[in-house]
Design a protein around this motif. Structure first.
Motif, PDB file in Angstrom:
ATOM      1  N   ARG A  27       0.780  -1.109  12.138  1.00 30.77           N
ATOM      2  CA  ARG A  27       2.208  -0.932  11.847  1.00 30.77           C
ATOM      3  C   ARG A  27       2.492  -1.149  10.359  1.00 30.77           C
ATOM      4  O   ARG A  27       3.273  -0.427   9.755  1.00 30.77           O
ATOM      5  N   GLU A  30       1.442   1.906   8.414  1.00 32.09           N
ATOM      6  CA  GLU A  30       2.388   3.014   8.633  1.00 32.09           C
ATOM      7  C   GLU A  30       3.700   2.782   7.889  1.00 32.09           C
ATOM      8  O   GLU A  30       4.241   3.683   7.260  1.00 32.09           O
ATOM      9  N   ARG A  31       4.191   1.534   7.957  1.00 32.20           N
ATOM     10  CA  ARG A  31       5.476   1.224   7.315  1.00 32.20           C
ATOM     11  C   ARG A  31       5.378   1.376   5.796  1.00 32.20           C
ATOM     12  O   ARG A  31       6.211   2.014   5.165  1.00 32.20           O
ATOM     13  N   LYS A  34       5.305   4.879   4.492  1.00 29.26           N
ATOM     14  CA  LYS A  34       6.616   5.552   4.442  1.00 29.26           C
ATOM     15  C   LYS A  34       7.458   5.025   3.274  1.00 29.26           C
ATOM     16  O   LYS A  34       8.090   5.778   2.558  1.00 29.26           O
ATOM     17  N   GLU A  35       7.430   3.661   3.122  1.00 30.89           N
ATOM     18  CA  GLU A  35       8.314   3.048   2.120  1.00 30.89           C
ATOM     19  C   GLU A  35       7.824   3.231   0.692  1.00 30.89           C
ATOM     20  O   GLU A  35       8.608   3.386  -0.236  1.00 30.89           O
TER      21      GLU A  35
END
Ligand code: CO
Length: 232
Positions: A27, A30-31, A34-35
């Motif tokens: 996670r 993935e986070r 994106k950020e």
């Protein structure tokens, strides 16, 4: 047939904790992707932390979480009760590397109220190997015994020892040759003593102001002029 009341045994719990960490890592990737898509590429090249954090190993006092700090900002050394012991090559190496190679501006010694290490040091019970480590905290107690023994409430007395211990460890950082040399040559690092309150999540600055050799007792000063005892 479905199992009746399946109970979780210790091994299952252990597996679950490990599986949760690995899933959490997925996670996280993935986070961040994106950020901040450049995050890993940027940090892969080098670290430029501004601060060396010396904290307690306590699982509730996670340096980057409680300061809301991004990876790459803190160089971290943690041990039981955030100690700076002069024969501990681990902490001495962390200080040397942080000051001389990473050029940190700040060193923070951070303790926390309800520290199990400090509480254990106030007891007489034999715990084994760790007693050797806790003895360093007993030494801090001995230095401040009058003040501490005037506090009737045990919880308040332990809280004050947590604070006094942080202050002593700040001084221990400053007594190192590494830090005194860096002060002389670069005018840094600034050394701070903080205490984390588990009840509120807030950090308290103990405002220990040690910014130069003059703030140390003469016996601890490294003097380039070899005038120890003369320049009082
Ligand atoms: Co602790």
């Amino acid at each position: 047939m479905a199992e009746k009341n399946p109970t979780l045994n210790l091994k299952d719990m252990h597996d679950l904790s490990v599986a949760r960490m690995l899933a959490g890592n997925q996670r996280f990737v993935e986070r961040i992707g994106k950020e901040d898509p450049e995050f890993f590429r940027r940090l892969e090249k080098q670290q430029t932390p501004h601060t060396l954090w010396i904290g307690c190993s306590d699982s509730r006092v996670s340096s980057d979480v409680i300061t809301d700090t991004d990876p790459g900002s803190l160089f971290v050394h943690r041990n039981i009760a955030n100690m700076v012991v002069h024969t501990d090559f681990n902490v001495l190496s962390a200080i040397d590397y942080a000051v001389n190679h990473l050029n940190v501006q700040h060193i923070v010694v951070c303790g926390h109220y309800r520290c199990g290490g400090v509480a254990a040091a106030m007891e007489a019970s034999e715990l084994g190997l760790i007693d050797n480590w806790l003895r360093n905290i007993k030494d801090v107690y001995r230095l401040h015994a009058d003040e501490l023994e005037a506090i009737a409430d045990k919880e308040l007395r332990t809280a004050r020892l947590v604070e006094l211990n942080v202050i002593e460890q700040v001084y221990n950082v400053c007594k190192t040759f590494t830090v005194q040399k860096a002060w002389r040559e670069h005018g840094r690092p600034f050394v701070h003593g903080w205490v984390y309150d588990l009840k509120t999540g807030l950090l308290k600055d103990l405002e220990v102001n040690v910014s130069g050799r003059g703030d140390l007792e003469a016996i601890y000063r490294f003097d380039v002029d070899k005038s120890l005892g003369v320049t009082q």
